[in-house]
Design a protein around this motif. Structure first.
Motif, PDB file in Angstrom:
ATOM      1  N   PRO A  65     -22.716  -5.756  16.801  1.00 28.81           N
ATOM      2  CA  PRO A  65     -21.472  -6.286  16.838  1.00 28.81           C
ATOM      3  C   PRO A  65     -20.802  -6.498  15.730  1.00 28.81           C
ATOM      4  N   ALA A  66     -21.432  -8.052  14.641  1.00 34.14           N
ATOM      5  CA  ALA A  66     -20.563  -8.508  13.834  1.00 34.14           C
ATOM      6  C   ALA A  66     -20.352  -7.134  12.658  1.00 34.14           C
ATOM      7  N   ALA A  67     -21.828  -6.712  12.086  1.00 40.96           N
ATOM      8  CA  ALA A  67     -21.666  -5.243  11.923  1.00 40.96           C
ATOM      9  C   ALA A  67     -20.198  -4.348  12.304  1.00 40.96           C
ATOM     10  N   GLN A  68     -19.650  -3.455  13.664  1.00 41.72           N
ATOM     11  CA  GLN A  68     -19.027  -3.375  13.955  1.00 41.72           C
ATOM     12  C   GLN A  68     -17.737  -3.606  13.474  1.00 41.72           C
ATOM     13  N   GLY A  99     -18.068  -8.667  22.617  1.00 45.26           N
ATOM     14  CA  GLY A  99     -18.203 -10.042  22.612  1.00 45.26           C
ATOM     15  C   GLY A  99     -17.646 -10.587  21.353  1.00 45.26           C
ATOM     16  N   ASN A 100     -17.475  -9.658  20.460  1.00 46.57           N
ATOM     17  CA  ASN A 100     -16.684 -10.201  18.580  1.00 46.57           C
ATOM     18  C   ASN A 100     -15.727 -10.347  18.864  1.00 46.57           C
ATOM     19  N   GLY A 101     -15.001 -12.118  19.132  1.00 49.69           N
ATOM     20  CA  GLY A 101     -13.519 -12.503  19.103  1.00 49.69           C
ATOM     21  C   GLY A 101     -13.083 -11.609  18.541  1.00 49.69           C
ATOM     22  N   ARG A 102     -13.270 -11.905  16.477  1.00 51.99           N
ATOM     23  CA  ARG A 102     -11.974 -11.561  15.953  1.00 51.99           C
ATOM     24  C   ARG A 102     -11.945 -10.461  15.575  1.00 51.99           C
ATOM     25  N   ALA A 103     -13.126  -9.628  16.011  1.00 53.89           N
ATOM     26  CA  ALA A 103     -12.818  -7.577  16.253  1.00 53.89           C
ATOM     27  C   ALA A 103     -11.637  -7.928  17.454  1.00 53.89           C
ATOM     28  N   ALA A 104     -11.719  -8.300  18.584  1.00 49.97           N
ATOM     29  CA  ALA A 104     -11.087  -8.698  19.817  1.00 49.97           C
ATOM     30  C   ALA A 104     -10.080  -9.404  19.506  1.00 49.97           C
ATOM     31  N   TYR A 105      -9.453  -9.391  18.285  1.00 46.88           N
ATOM     32  CA  TYR A 105      -8.119  -9.403  17.913  1.00 46.88           C
ATOM     33  C   TYR A 105      -7.343  -9.279  17.619  1.00 46.88           C
ATOM     34  N   ASN A 106      -8.401  -8.205  16.385  1.00 49.63           N
ATOM     35  CA  ASN A 106      -7.919  -7.039  15.772  1.00 49.63           C
ATOM     36  C   ASN A 106      -6.985  -5.760  16.314  1.00 49.63           C
ATOM     37  N   ALA A 107      -8.227  -5.652  17.674  1.00 51.49           N
ATOM     38  CA  ALA A 107      -7.869  -4.851  17.688  1.00 51.49           C
ATOM     39  C   ALA A 107      -6.711  -4.836  19.654  1.00 51.49           C
ATOM     40  N   GLY A 108      -6.552  -5.646  19.551  1.00 50.29           N
ATOM     41  CA  GLY A 108      -5.369  -6.363  20.456  1.00 50.29           C
ATOM     42  C   GLY A 108      -3.813  -6.418  19.631  1.00 50.29           C
ATOM     43  N   VAL A 109      -4.121  -6.832  18.496  1.00 45.41           N
ATOM     44  CA  VAL A 109      -2.655  -6.462  17.762  1.00 45.41           C
ATOM     45  C   VAL A 109      -2.469  -4.239  17.235  1.00 45.41           C
ATOM     46  N   ALA A 110      -3.366  -4.333  17.085  1.00 46.88           N
ATOM     47  CA  ALA A 110      -4.021  -2.686  17.267  1.00 46.88           C
ATOM     48  C   ALA A 110      -2.834  -1.997  17.817  1.00 46.88           C
ATOM     49  N   PHE A 111      -3.708  -2.394  19.199  1.00 48.85           N
ATOM     50  CA  PHE A 111      -2.873  -1.424  20.112  1.00 48.85           C
ATOM     51  C   PHE A 111      -1.608  -1.800  20.306  1.00 48.85           C
ATOM     52  N   LEU A 112      -0.991  -3.519  20.773  1.00 52.12           N
ATOM     53  CA  LEU A 112       0.144  -3.570  20.545  1.00 52.12           C
ATOM     54  C   LEU A 112       1.443  -3.154  19.518  1.00 52.12           C
ATOM     55  N   GLY A 113       0.992  -3.019  18.498  1.00 55.06           N
ATOM     56  CA  GLY A 113       1.421  -2.175  17.094  1.00 55.06           C
ATOM     57  C   GLY A 113       1.456  -0.584  17.220  1.00 55.06           C
ATOM     58  N   GLY A 114       0.912  -0.299  17.185  1.00 57.95           N
ATOM     59  CA  GLY A 114       0.866   1.201  17.562  1.00 57.95           C
ATOM     60  C   GLY A 114       0.593   1.307  16.255  1.00 57.95           C
TER      61      GLY A 114
END
Length: 365
Positions: A65-68, A99-114
Motif C-alpha cells: 500500500p505504501a508503494a501504491q 488503509g493508506n490514509g495519505r493516499a485516501a486523502y489524495n483520492a478524495g480531493v481528486a474526486f472532489l475536484g474532478g
C-alpha cells in the motif's frame, strides 16, 4: 446608453456574511501530491528517477500500500514517468482501499475536484472519510465542508461542526477557521463569539490567508469583536500579501478611501489587478473601468473590453451591460449592434434595469 464605471467610488458599506465563509465554494486544488503545473517538476527522463519509479512500481504491483500511494504521487508529479493524473488516482484508490490514509486523502480531493477522474462527491466523501479516520486533519476539515453543503452525503450541520472541531484540534488551519466561523454564526453549535474569534485568530496566526481575511473583516465590521479599523487593515494586508483575492480587492477599496491606510489610487489599481488576475469578478470590473476611464492608467478600450469579458464569464451583469454598450458604440471592439443586443438581453434576463432600458430604446423585447 453609456458605459457604467464607478471605480473610484467610496468604500461600500461592508457586509460580512458569515454563512458564506462556512458554506463557500470547496477548494479543488490537490494540495499535497498533485503538483501545480506552474511548479517545475522533476524531469522524468533522469536515470535516478526512472530507477526509483521502476522499483516503486514493482512494489506497488506486489500489493504494498505504501508503494501504491507513492506510485500515485509519482504519476501526479511526473517523477520518473510522464505526468498522468488518471493513473495517479487509480493507484491512490488502490492504496486507500488498503488503509493508506495519505493516499485516501489524495483520492478524495481528486474526486472532489474532478482531477484525473470524473467529479464524484460520493467517492470524495468515501475516501476522505478513510483519511479522516486515520487522523488526517485536512481530510477532517474537508468532511466538515461536505457535510455543511450536503455533497456526497446528506447535509448535517452538527456533523460538519464535529469534523471541523476535530480538524481544528488536530492543527488544520482550514478546520480552525471553519470551526471558528461556525461558533460565531451558531450554525450547528451553540454560539460562542469569544471562542470563535480565538480559533480564527489561531488560524490567521498560522498563516492562513482566508483566516487573515476573515479576521480583518471581523475587526472592520466589529462582528464578534470590538471594531478596530487599524487591526482590520493589518490583517487584510497580511492576507492580500499572501495572495488572497478578496483581501486584495478590499485593500484596493481601503487605498481609495484613505482612512486607515494612506490614500493611493495607483496602489488601489495594483491590488485590484492582482485580484482580477486570480479571477475575482468585482476586481475585474474595477480594472475594466479603470482602463475605460483612463484616470489611473493610459486609456485603453480594448483592455477594458477584455476585462469585462472575463467578468461577464463569471456572471457580472454590469460587465454584460458594458459589453453591450461597447459593441453599440464601437469602443474597443468593432461596432456590432447584434452583439450589443445579445449582451443586453443576457443582462436583462438577469434583472439588469439599464439593459432593459437600452433594449426598450431600440424597441427590442
Amino acid at each position: 446608453m453609456w458605459i457604467r464605471s464607478n471605480n473610484l467610488r467610496p468604500v461600500p458599506k461592508h457586509i460580512l456574511v458569515l454563512i458564506s465563509m462556512v458554506f463557500g465554494s470547496l477548494p479543488v486544488a490537490l494540495d499535497r501530491s498533485i503538483a501545480d503545473d506552474s511548479v517545475k517538476q522533476p524531469a522524468y527522463e533522469s536515470n535516478a528517477a526512472l530507477k526509483t519509479f521502476d522499483l516503486t512500481k514493482k512494489s506497488a504491483l506486489s500489493g504494498d500500500p505504501a508503494a501504491q500511494g507513492a506510485l500515485g504521487d509519482m504519476y501526479a508529479a511526473g517523477a520518473g514517468t510522464p505526468k498522468n493524473l488518471g493513473l495517479a488516482v487509480r493507484w491512490w484508490v488502490k492504496a486507500a482501499a488498503a488503509g493508506n490514509g495519505r493516499a485516501a486523502y489524495n483520492a478524495g480531493v481528486a474526486f472532489l475536484g474532478g482531477a484525473g477522474v470524473e467529479r464524484d462527491p460520493s467517492q470524495a466523501f468515501r475516501w476522505l472519510l478513510v483519511a479522516a479516520n486515520e487522523g488526517d486533519a485536512d481530510a477532517q476539515s474537508y468532511l466538515g465542508e461536505l457535510y455543511s453543503k450536503g455533497l456526497g452525503i446528506a447535509k448535517d450541520d452538527r456533523k460538519a461542526v464535529a469534523w471541523w472541531q476535530k480538524a481544528a484540534e488536530n492543527g488544520s488551519l482550514s478546520g480552525q477557521l471553519n470551526f471558528g466561523v461556525t461558533l460565531l454564526s451558531g450554525a450547528g453549535v451553540a454560539q460562542d463569539n469569544e471562542a470563535g474569534i480565538r480559533w480564527i485568530e489561531r488560524a490567521a496566526g498560522g498563516g492562513d490567508p482566508a483566516a487573515q481575511y476573515t479576521l480583518g473583516d471581523l475587526f472592520i465590521t466589529g462582528t464578534g469583536v470590538g471594531r478596530n479599523l487599524s487591526e482590520g487593515a493589518r490583517w487584510m494586508l497580511k492576507s492580500a500579501e499572501g495572495g488572497y483575492p478578496a483581501a486584495q480587492r478590499v485593500m484596493g477599496y481601503l487605498c481609495i478611501a484613505g482612512e486607515v491606510v494612506p490614500k493611493d489610487e495607483s496602489a488601489a489599481f495594483a491590488w485590484w489587478l492582482k485580484a482580477a488576475q486570480q479571477g475575482d469578478r468585482e476586481s475585474q470590473e474595477r480594472v475594466a473601468g479603470v482602463y475605460y476611464d483612463g484616470q489611473l492608467v493610459k486609456q485603453d478600450f480594448r483592455l477594458a473590453v477584455t476585462w469585462w469579458l472575463r467578468a461577464a464569464e463569471l456572471g457580472s451583469t454590469d460587465a454584460e451591460y458594458n459589453l453591450g454598450a461597447a459593441y453599440f458604440q464601437g469602443q474597443g471592439v468593432e461596432r456590432n449592434i447584434d452583439l450589443a443586443i445579445s449582451w443586453w438581453k443576457k443582462a436583462s434576463s438577469q434583472g439588469d434595469q439599464n439593459s432593459k432600458e437600452a433594449l426598450q430604446k431600440l424597441k427590442v423585447y
